[in-house]
Design an enzyme around this catalytic site. Structure first.
Site, PDB file in Angstrom:
ATOM      1  N   LYS A   1      44.352  35.524  35.542  1.00 23.23           N
ATOM      2  CA  LYS A   1      42.889  35.554  35.694  1.00 23.23           C
ATOM      3  C   LYS A   1      42.291  36.890  35.279  1.00 23.23           C
ATOM      4  O   LYS A   1      41.120  36.965  34.894  1.00 23.23           O
ATOM      5  CB  LYS A   1      42.494  35.259  37.139  1.00 23.23           C
ATOM      6  CG  LYS A   1      42.973  36.291  38.162  1.00 23.23           C
ATOM      7  CD  LYS A   1      42.536  35.914  39.557  1.00 23.23           C
ATOM      8  CE  LYS A   1      43.064  36.873  40.600  1.00 23.23           C
ATOM      9  NZ  LYS A   1      44.540  36.804  40.744  1.00 23.23           N
TER      10      LYS A   1
ATOM     11  N   HIS B   1      47.906  39.671  49.626  1.00 21.06           N
ATOM     12  CA  HIS B   1      47.172  40.416  48.592  1.00 21.06           C
ATOM     13  C   HIS B   1      46.249  41.377  49.324  1.00 21.06           C
ATOM     14  O   HIS B   1      45.350  40.957  50.047  1.00 21.06           O
ATOM     15  CB  HIS B   1      46.370  39.477  47.695  1.00 21.06           C
ATOM     16  CG  HIS B   1      45.969  40.094  46.387  1.00 21.06           C
ATOM     17  ND1 HIS B   1      45.243  41.263  46.302  1.00 21.06           N
ATOM     18  CD2 HIS B   1      46.212  39.705  45.104  1.00 21.06           C
ATOM     19  CE1 HIS B   1      45.052  41.570  45.029  1.00 21.06           C
ATOM     20  NE2 HIS B   1      45.630  40.646  44.280  1.00 21.06           N
TER      21      HIS B   1
ATOM     22  N   GLU C   1      51.945  40.614  41.794  1.00 16.93           N
ATOM     23  CA  GLU C   1      50.959  39.973  40.924  1.00 16.93           C
ATOM     24  C   GLU C   1      50.017  41.003  40.294  1.00 16.93           C
ATOM     25  O   GLU C   1      48.797  40.945  40.479  1.00 16.93           O
ATOM     26  CB  GLU C   1      50.160  38.940  41.715  1.00 16.93           C
ATOM     27  CG  GLU C   1      51.019  37.849  42.347  1.00 16.93           C
ATOM     28  CD  GLU C   1      50.243  37.003  43.334  1.00 16.93           C
ATOM     29  OE1 GLU C   1      49.019  37.239  43.509  1.00 16.93           O
ATOM     30  OE2 GLU C   1      50.842  36.102  43.953  1.00 16.93           O
TER      31      GLU C   1
END
Length: 448
Positions: free
Chosen positions: A65, A194, A269
């Protein structure tokens, strides 16, 4: 009729060069008026090398993304990264270039049913969840999924906080969801978190890893015997003058304390870490006007209008809370003066820099903006009829020798010489000298 997608051509740079010099060369060719990016593949490779050097145990799964430029994704795939996908389209992109399903995590805790069915069809089995309703949906559409529970652990400060939307409470909610998954007969194989995109706190990773360790024990006790993945998410800085050295030390220490068993696979990530510094944007001043300062009638303020704005690349100013810096491509020696920088649309919201100081600029002058690869291109739109900037990829000749041999990249994508004409014209100017021969030592160091 089937439309065949053209490969992105990568300009191979021979001899000394810099991004600024290349932009100047393109501009001075006289054929470029629209905004454009120069993408340095060498920066991507260097960051991959740095990551593996500082955190050898943590496998990077690039967050698509952040920037879904196919060449960037292909380069990272060639280097060996995995991928964090959040939708059917992102999974399609990554699998279309030959990435194996086991190198993908479907890391969206709130997935559409059709996207779950697609993931199942192409073999992407690992996916995240953070709620009871998501468990019920997965039970219905993909009961064989390998699940990773996402918990909330927010950094004290982050560019884009994510805990307000995703992540269950690790103490009050997560144990109950782990038990429920066991009742449903679903396999939970790990924990993810996250801390927030662009996090400025490093100790938060230690807190989150400790919480994850506790949930590994809970999961094992309620019947999830195959807990084997820890996903530490993103939040890593990506600007030119930033470093992951401090945060890597915190992560490595926490992993040694809480997850010394190497049978646990640790992934992350990173998005802006790989993308941001690799892209430099060039935009042209196409209009200007002088206005009187509200504070002092004797002072003037210059409004510069450029051919890219907040509906294009600078959406990052609104949505990613970025602080962009404008640099004149050429120094004319004038003293910097108060000014503002505006985008090309007819919307008054289209302001790139409401207050800054720049040397006096003329119509036709160019500004460059560094660190523009993260959360810019994927969100850009041609609102008001203004085009999204094109991307001009470049790579050093020595590095090109090895990259062209790594799938899914191909030798046909690498063009010798310096492309200085508009891509739409399909012309180029040859380099002044032949490309230098491959130097395996340089490449080996870059790709270790």
């Amino acid at each position: 009729m089937k439309v065949v997608e053209e490969e992105q051509l990568i300009t191979v740079m021979d001899g000394p060069w810099s991004t600024t010099d290349l932009i100047r060369e393109i501009v001075e060719s006289g054929t470029q008026e629209d905004p454009f990016y120069v993408m340095d593949l060498g920066e991507v490779v260097a960051r991959y090398h740095r990551w593996k050097e500082l955190m050898p145990r943590v496998e990077p799964f690039y967050a698509v993304k952040c920037n879904d430029d196919k060449l960037l994704v292909s380069t990272l795939a060639a280097l060996g990264t995995g991928f964090d996908c959040a939708s059917k389209a992102e999974i399609e992109l990554v699998t279309s270039i030959g990435v194996a399903p086991d190198r993908i995590i479907f890391a969206n805790p709130a997935k559409m049913a059709s996207h779950i069915r697609f993931a199942s069809a192409v073999g992407v089995d690992v996916m995240t969840f953070d709620s009871e309703t998501e468990l019920m949906k997965i039970k219905q559409y993909m009961p064989h999924a390998q699940l990773v529970i996402r918990i909330r652990c927010d950094a004290a400060s982050a560019q884009c906080p994510l805990g307000i939307k995703f992540g269950c409470d690790p103490v009050t909610e997560a144990p109950r969801l782990l038990k429920l998954a066991a009742v449903f007969g679903l396999d939970v194989i790990g924990v993810s978190f996250h801390v927030g995109s662009g996090a400025s706190e490093t100790d938060v990773y230690a807190r989150a890893i400790a919480l994850s360790r506790a949930l590994f024990l809970v999961g094992h006790n309620v019947g999830h015997k195959a807990m084997r993945i820890l996903d530490i998410g993103g939040g890593f800085p990506g600007g030119t003058h930033t470093s992951i050295q401090e945060v890597s030390a915190v992560i490595n220490s926490a992993l040694e304390e809480h997850f010394p068993d190497r049978s646990v696979r640790v992934i992350a990530e990173p998005g802006r870490y790989f993308a941001a510094a690799a892209y430099t944007l060039a935009a042209m001043v196409h209009a200007k006007r002088e206005v009187t300062s509200k504070e002092c009638a004797d002072e003037t303020h210059t409004m510069y209008f450029i051919n890219d704005g907040v509906y294009g690349s600078f959406n990052c100013v609104l949505y990613d809370h970025q602080h962009v810096v404008a640099e004149p491509l050429n120094d004319n020696g004038s003293v910097p003066a108060p000014c503002s920088v505006w985008g090309p649309t007819c919307d008054g919201l289209d302001c790139v820099l409401p207050a800054t100081r720049l040397p006096s600029l003329a119509i036709g002058d160019w500004l460059i903006f560094r660190d523009m690869g993260a959360y810019t291109l994927p969100v850009a739109s041609p609102f008001n009829g203004f085009p999204v900037p094109t991307v001009r990829p470049v790579v050093d000749a020595r590095l090109a020798c090895i990259l062209k041999e790594l799938r899914p990249l191909s030798a046909s994508q690498f063009a010798a010489g310096r492309v200085v004409e508009s891509p739409a014209l399909g012309t180029s100017r040859p380099a002044s000298r032949a490309a230098s021969p491959c130097r395996a030592v340089f490449v080996e160091c870059a790709l270790k």
